[in-house]
Design a protein around this motif. Structure first.
Motif, PDB file in Angstrom:
ATOM      1  N   UNK A   1      -3.243   7.099   4.906  1.00 54.07           N
ATOM      2  CA  UNK A   1      -2.112   6.771   5.770  1.00 54.07           C
ATOM      3  C   UNK A   1      -2.173   5.329   6.265  1.00 54.07           C
ATOM      4  N   UNK A   2      -3.402   4.880   6.557  1.00 51.97           N
ATOM      5  CA  UNK A   2      -3.571   3.487   6.990  1.00 51.97           C
ATOM      6  C   UNK A   2      -3.132   2.509   5.899  1.00 51.97           C
ATOM      7  N   UNK A   3      -3.590   2.814   4.679  1.00 53.38           N
ATOM      8  CA  UNK A   3      -3.244   1.940   3.547  1.00 53.38           C
ATOM      9  C   UNK A   3      -1.730   1.878   3.376  1.00 53.38           C
ATOM     10  N   UNK A   4      -1.095   3.052   3.432  1.00 50.87           N
ATOM     11  CA  UNK A   4       0.363   3.096   3.253  1.00 50.87           C
ATOM     12  C   UNK A   4       1.058   2.293   4.357  1.00 50.87           C
ATOM     13  N   UNK A   5       0.591   2.483   5.592  1.00 44.85           N
ATOM     14  CA  UNK A   5       1.224   1.786   6.724  1.00 44.85           C
ATOM     15  C   UNK A   5       1.148   0.270   6.570  1.00 44.85           C
TER      16      UNK A   5
ATOM     17  N   UNK B   1       3.799  -0.567   3.589  1.00 45.96           N
ATOM     18  CA  UNK B   1       5.067   0.154   3.551  1.00 45.96           C
ATOM     19  C   UNK B   1       6.313  -0.734   3.440  1.00 45.96           C
ATOM     20  N   UNK B   2       6.347  -1.817   4.245  1.00 50.73           N
ATOM     21  CA  UNK B   2       7.588  -2.582   4.313  1.00 50.73           C
ATOM     22  C   UNK B   2       7.639  -3.747   3.330  1.00 50.73           C
TER      23      UNK B   2
ATOM     24  N   UNK C   1       1.865  -0.568  -6.252  1.00 53.10           N
ATOM     25  CA  UNK C   1       0.622  -0.945  -6.930  1.00 53.10           C
ATOM     26  C   UNK C   1      -0.516  -1.201  -5.951  1.00 53.10           C
ATOM     27  N   UNK C   2      -0.328  -2.106  -4.962  1.00 55.75           N
ATOM     28  CA  UNK C   2      -1.447  -2.326  -4.038  1.00 55.75           C
ATOM     29  C   UNK C   2      -1.870  -1.055  -3.303  1.00 55.75           C
ATOM     30  N   UNK C   3      -0.934  -0.176  -2.976  1.00 57.82           N
ATOM     31  CA  UNK C   3      -1.300   1.065  -2.290  1.00 57.82           C
ATOM     32  C   UNK C   3      -2.189   1.919  -3.184  1.00 57.82           C
ATOM     33  N   UNK C   4      -1.774   2.108  -4.433  1.00 60.98           N
ATOM     34  CA  UNK C   4      -2.593   2.915  -5.347  1.00 60.98           C
ATOM     35  C   UNK C   4      -3.947   2.252  -5.590  1.00 60.98           C
ATOM     36  N   UNK C   5      -3.950   0.918  -5.709  1.00 62.72           N
ATOM     37  CA  UNK C   5      -5.217   0.210  -5.933  1.00 62.72           C
ATOM     38  C   UNK C   5      -6.185   0.446  -4.789  1.00 62.72           C
TER      39      UNK C   5
ATOM     40  N   UNK D   1       6.576   6.437   0.783  1.00 61.54           N
ATOM     41  CA  UNK D   1       7.251   5.275   0.189  1.00 61.54           C
ATOM     42  C   UNK D   1       8.591   5.656  -0.423  1.00 61.54           C
ATOM     43  N   UNK D   2       8.857   6.962  -0.399  1.00 62.00           N
ATOM     44  CA  UNK D   2      10.120   7.445  -0.946  1.00 62.00           C
ATOM     45  C   UNK D   2      10.276   7.103  -2.434  1.00 62.00           C
TER      46      UNK D   2
END
Lengths: 153, 603
Positions: A10-14, A17-18, A24-28, A49-50
Motif C-alpha cells: 500500500x505504501x508503494x502504491x501511495x 499513485x498520481x 511499472x515502478x509499482x510492480x518493480x 490504480x484502476x
C-alpha cells in the motif's frame, strides 16, 4: 500477503499513485521488497490504480524481471551474454544444476537456492560471470561453482 | 581544503567492484592510517578506467603510476614502498601480454595510448559521485553556453558536427532534434535510452557509472533545443550501480539549481525522472521503450508516426542513446568543426566499444571512426590469448554480423561495415578465435532474439523459431541438404516482413555467418563434423596415452565417473558415460586429453 506485506504494498502504491506511468515502478518495487509478485498484491494494485488485472498480468509476464513465484534466498543468475557464452557459460550453468539438483528456473526444496539464466549483466571482461543476489562473481568454472555453493550452504 | 601530496584513484566501475576493488580500498585506508599518512593522501573512487580484465586497478598521482590486479594485501606494500619511500612497486605494474614489456603509467600502455577519449573524457579521472569534480572539468559549461544560443543555433551546431545516434541505427542526431522542435504538441519530452540490451555490450553502463553528469548535461541541452521541459532516463534494472550513481547525480544537479526552474537565471526549466527497465530486450526499440514507460507491455508499434511527432503519451519526443548524449557537451563547447574533423567522411567523431571475448585486453575503449579492426584487436586489445588464431569479430550483437579475418583492415564506420553485412551497432565487439564454432554462435544469437521476440508479428515469432529449429538440428548432427538455402530464404522473409528492428535484424548473424563461414555449415551438414570441435554432439574426449601421467585429476573432476584409471596406470574416458562437459580437458595439467571428431552416421 501478511499484514506487513500488505502495508508495504500500500505504501508503494501511495507513493506512485498520481504519477503517469505508475504501473511499472509499482510492480518493480513490490518485486524487490517481496521477492515476487503475489496474486493478491497484483489484485491490490489493480484496485488502487484502476487498471484491469488482466493487463497487470500481461505486464508481469512480459518482463523477465518479474516473477510470480518466490525465488531462492540465494538467487543465482548465470549470465548467458555473448562473451560469457563463448567462454563457457553453458558449462557453468550445467554445473549449478548438477550441484543443486534443480533445473534453471527452479528453486531448491529448502528455498535456499534458485537458478536463472540472464541476459548480459555487463561483466563481459570477467566472463563467464554470474550474480548471486547483487554480487557479481567472475571467471567462473566448475571448481568455483563447487566452492561457491559450499560457502553458501 | 587540506593539502595532500598524493592522490590514489581507485577504479570503481562494476567490473573492478566485482573483483573486490572496495576490499582493496579498505585495506589501503587502513594501511595509510597505520603509516600515519592518512591526511597526506587522498583516496578517490573513479569511473571505469577501461582496463576491466586487469581490475582492481589504481592510479597514483602525481606520478601517474598505474597498478593492476590489486589484492588487499598489496595495500601495505604500496603505502610503504611507493607512498612513503617513493619507490614504484614493479610487480604490480601492467605487463604487455605479447611482448612482456612493463609499463609504469596508464597513458603509456597501448590499450590507452591508441584511444581518443571524448565520451570517456572524465573516466578514471574524476569521482563520478562528485558534481564539483565534474564542474572542475568544464562540466555544465556547455549547458551555460547553449543557453546563450538560440535553440536553432544549438540544433544547427549538432547537425553540422555530423553526430549520428550511437544506439545502433546511426540516425543524424541534429535532424532528429529539428524534427521534434518543429513538431506540434506540448509538452515535449527527451528520453535517454539506457536500456543497453545487446549481450556483450557495456558502454552505456560504464558511462552512466563513470560520468553520469555528462549524460545529464547532454539531455538538458537536447531539452533546450527541442523545447522540452521534462526528461526521462530509462535504465536497465540489471545495472544497479549505474542507477545509484545516476540518482545521486540528479540529486546533486537539483541541489545546485542545474535541474529545476529557471536554470542559470534563464527562462529554461527542465526536470528529469529516472525509470528502470524490467528486463526485456525489445524495449531498446524506441516505441517499445515508450510503451514500457507508459506502463504497458513493451511491444513496438508501426512507424510513422515517429516519436519525434507522436511519442511518449502521444507528445513529441526525442529518444537519444547514452553515448550520443555524452557527446553533446564537447560538441557545444568545441564547435561543430572540431568534432567533424574526427572520424571518416560520413561517420564523425569517435565510437566507444566494449571489447570482450577471446582477446587479451578486454574492456572499454574509445577510438575514432575509421580505425581498423586489426588495430583494435592486436594493438589496443593486445592480440588473442594462448597464441590462438583470430577467426572473427562480432559487432552489433544479435542484430549484427561477423567480420572475418580477411576484413581485418576494414575501417570501422557505418558505411564500410554495412557493405560487408555487419553493423557498427551499439558497440559490443566480441572477438572469436579458432575454438569458436560459427554455426553455434549463429544459433546462440538466434536463440536470444527468438526468446526476446515480443510475439506481436508472426514473421519474427514463427520465423525465428523455424530458423532456430534448423540450426539446432545442424549442430546436433542432423542437418540435411538444403538447410542452408532454407535458412537464407527464411532469413530474408523475417528481415523483410517484421515490424520492428528486432525482427528486421534477427536473421543477420545467421546470414552473415553463412556468407563468410559457409564451409563450417557444410562440414556440420555433410560430414557431421564441427571444425572448431565445439559442438558436443559431434565430438568425443579421449586420453592421449603418451601424455598421460596417471595423476588422477581427470577422474577427480569428472562429474559422472567417465574418466577412470588406477594409480600409475594410463587413464581412459568411458564414452558411454561421458557427458562431454569438458572439465577434464580444462583441468588436465599435461594436455593429455584431446577432442576428436566422432563422425555420426549420415542420416
Amino acid at each position: 500477503m501478511d499484514p506487513v506485506q500488505k502495508r508495504l504494498v500500500d505504501e508503494i502504491i501511495a507513493n506512485w499513485k498520481d504519477k503517469p506511468g505508475a504501473l511499472m515502478p509499482v510492480l518493480q518495487e513490490i518485486q524487490e521488497k517481496l521477492g515476487y509478485l503475489p496474486s493478491d498484491a497484483m489484485e491490490e494494485v489493480s484496485r488502487c490504480l484502476n487498471i484491469p488485472l488482466t493487463e497487470i498480468y500481461g505486464v508481469a509476464t512480459f518482463y523477465h524481471f518479474f516473477s510470480l513465484k518466490p525465488k531462492g534466498k540465494y538467487k543465482i543468475q548465470v549470465c548467458e551474454g555473448t562473451a560469457c557464452y563463448v567462454k563457457g557459460a553453458k558449462r557453468v550453468l550445467e554445473k549449478f544444476e548438477e550441484v543443486l539438483g534443480i533445473k534453471v528456473g527452479e528453486v531448491t526444496p529448502d528455498g535456499k537456492f534458485s537458478i536463472e539464466s540472464v541476459r548480459c549483466i555487463g561483466a563481459c571482461s570477467h566472463a563467464p560471470a554470474i550474480m548471486v543476489n547483487d554480487q557479481v562473481h567472475g571467471r567462473m568454472n566448475s571448481e568455483k561453482v563447487l566452492q561457491l555453493i559450499k560457502s553458501l550452504k | 581544503m587540506a593539502i595532500v601530496r598524493a592522490n590514489v584513484l581507485i577504479c570503481a566501475g562494476s567490473a573492478c567492484v566485482s573483483s573486490r576493488a572496495y576490499e582493496f580500498k579498505d585495506a589501503l585506508l587502513k594501511a595509510l592510517e597505520e603509516a600515519g599518512i592518512r591526511a597526506e593522501v587522498n583516496v578517490v573512487d573513479t569511473g571505469c578506467v577501461g582496463t576491466c580484465d586487469l581490475g582492481p586497478v589504481a592510479i597514483v598521482y602525481p606520478d601517474g603510476v598505474f597498478y593492476v590486479k590489486l589484492k588487499p594485501e598489496d595495500a601495505t606494500t604500496i603505502v610503504n614502498e611507493h607512498l612513503l619511500k617513493g619507490r614504484v612497486v614493479n610487480r604490480l605494474l601492467y605487463q604487455q601480454p605479447m611482448t612482456k614489456e612493463v609499463f609504469p603509467s596508464l597513458s603509456e600502455i597501448d590499450f590507452v595510448a591508441r584511444q581518443k577519449r571524448i565520451v570517456l573524457r572524465n573516466m578514471g579521472i574524476i569521482n563520478p559521485e562528485s558534481i564539483e569534480e565534474y564542474i572542475a572539468r568544464e562540466g555544465y559549461e556547455a549547458l551555460a553556453k547553449a543557453l546563450t544560443m538560440t535553440p536553432e543555433e544549438v540544433i544547427d551546431t549538432v547537425k553540422r558536427s555530423g553526430l549520428r545516434g550511437r544506439g545502433g541505427a546511426g540516425f543524424p542526431t541534429g535532424l532528429k532534434w529539428e524534427l521534434a522542435r518543429k513538431a506540434k504538441g506540448n509538452p515535449k519530452y527527451v528520453i535517454c535510452n539506457g536500456d543497453e540490451g545487446d549481450p556483450g555490450a557495456f558502454m552505456d553502463r560504464s558511462i552512466l557509472e563513470g560520468d553520469p553528469h555528462s549524460v545529464i548535461e547532454g539531455m538538458m541541452i537536447a531539452g533546450y533545443a527541442i523545447g522540452a521541459s521534462k526528461g526521462f532516463f530509462y535504465v536497465r534494472a540489471e545495472y544497479p550501480l549505474a542507477i545509484k550513481r545516476l540518482e545521486l547525480a540528479l540529486e546533486q544537479a537539483r541541489n545546485y539549481g542545474l535541474i529545476g526552474e529557471n536554470i542559470l537565471g534563464t527562462d529554461f526549466s527542465f526536470d528529469i525522472e529516472l525509470r528502470r527497465g524490467s528486463g526485456a530486450f525489445v524495449c531498446g526499440e524506441e516505441t517499445a521503450l515508450i510503451a514500457s514507460i507508459e506502463g504497458r507491455r513493451g511491444e513496438p508499434r508501426p512507424r510513422p508516426p515517429y516519436p519525434a511527432n507522436k511519442g511518449l503519451w502521444d507528445k513529441p519526443t526525442v529518444i537519444n542513446n547514452v553515448e550520443t548524449l555524452a557527446n553533446i557537451a564537447p560538441i557545444i563547447l568545441n564547435g561543430a568543426d572540431w568534432f567533424s574533423s574526427i572520424g571518416t567522411e560520413k561517420s564523425k567523431g569517435t565510437k566507444v566499444f566494449a571489447l570482450a571475448g577471446k582477446v587479451n585486453n578486454t574492456g572499454l575503449i574509445e577510438v575514432p571512426f575509421g580505425t581498423s579492426l586489426r588495430e583494435i584487436v592486436f594493438e589496443v586489445g593486445g592480440g588473442i590469448p594462448g597464441g590462438k588464431k583470430f577467426k572473427a569479430a562480432q559487432t552489433g550483437g544479435p542484430s549484427g554480423g561477423c567480420i572475418p579475418a580477411e576484413y581485418l583492415d576494414i575501417p570501422l564506420d557505418y558505411e564500410s561495415l554495412k557493405q560487408i553485412g555487419a553493423i557498427v551497432g551499439s558497440g559490443g565487439l566480441i572477438i572469436m578465435d579458432e575454438d569458436t564454432c560459427m554455426v553455434d554462435v549463429a544459433r546462440f544469437f538466434l536463440e536470444f532474439t527468438q526468446s526476446e521476440s515480443c510475439g506481436k508479428c508472426p514473421p519474427c515469432r514463427v520465423g525465428t523459431r523455424k530458423m532456430l529449429d534448423i540450426l539446432e538440428r545442424i549442430i546436433n548432427g542432423e542437418g540435411e541438404e538444403g538447410d542452408i538455402e532454407r535458412l537464407i530464404e527464411l532469413g530474408n522473409e523475417v528481415r523483410q516482413d517484421s515490424l520492428c528492428g528486432l525482427g528486421q535484424t534477427a536473421p543477420n548473424p545467421v546470414l552473415s555467418t553463412i556468407r563468410f563461414f559457409r564451409d563450417e555449415y557444410e562440414a556440420h551438414i555433410n560430414e557431421k563434423r564441427c571444425p572448431a570441435k565445439s559442438c558436443r554432439a559431434l565430438i568425443a574426449y579421449q586420453v592421449i596415452p603418451d601424455k598421460c601421467r596417471a595423476c588422477g585429476i581427470c577422474a577427480r573432476v569428472c562429474p559422472v565417473g567417465a574418466a577412470q584409471g588406477k594409480p600409475r596406470e594410463i587413464h581412459f574416458i568411458d564414452k558411454n558415460l561421458c557427458i562431454k562437459c569438458g572439465d577434464c580437458f580444462a583441468k588436465c595439467p599435461f594436455g593429455a586429453i584431446e577432442k576428436v571428431d566422432i563422425f555420426l552416421e549420415k542420416s
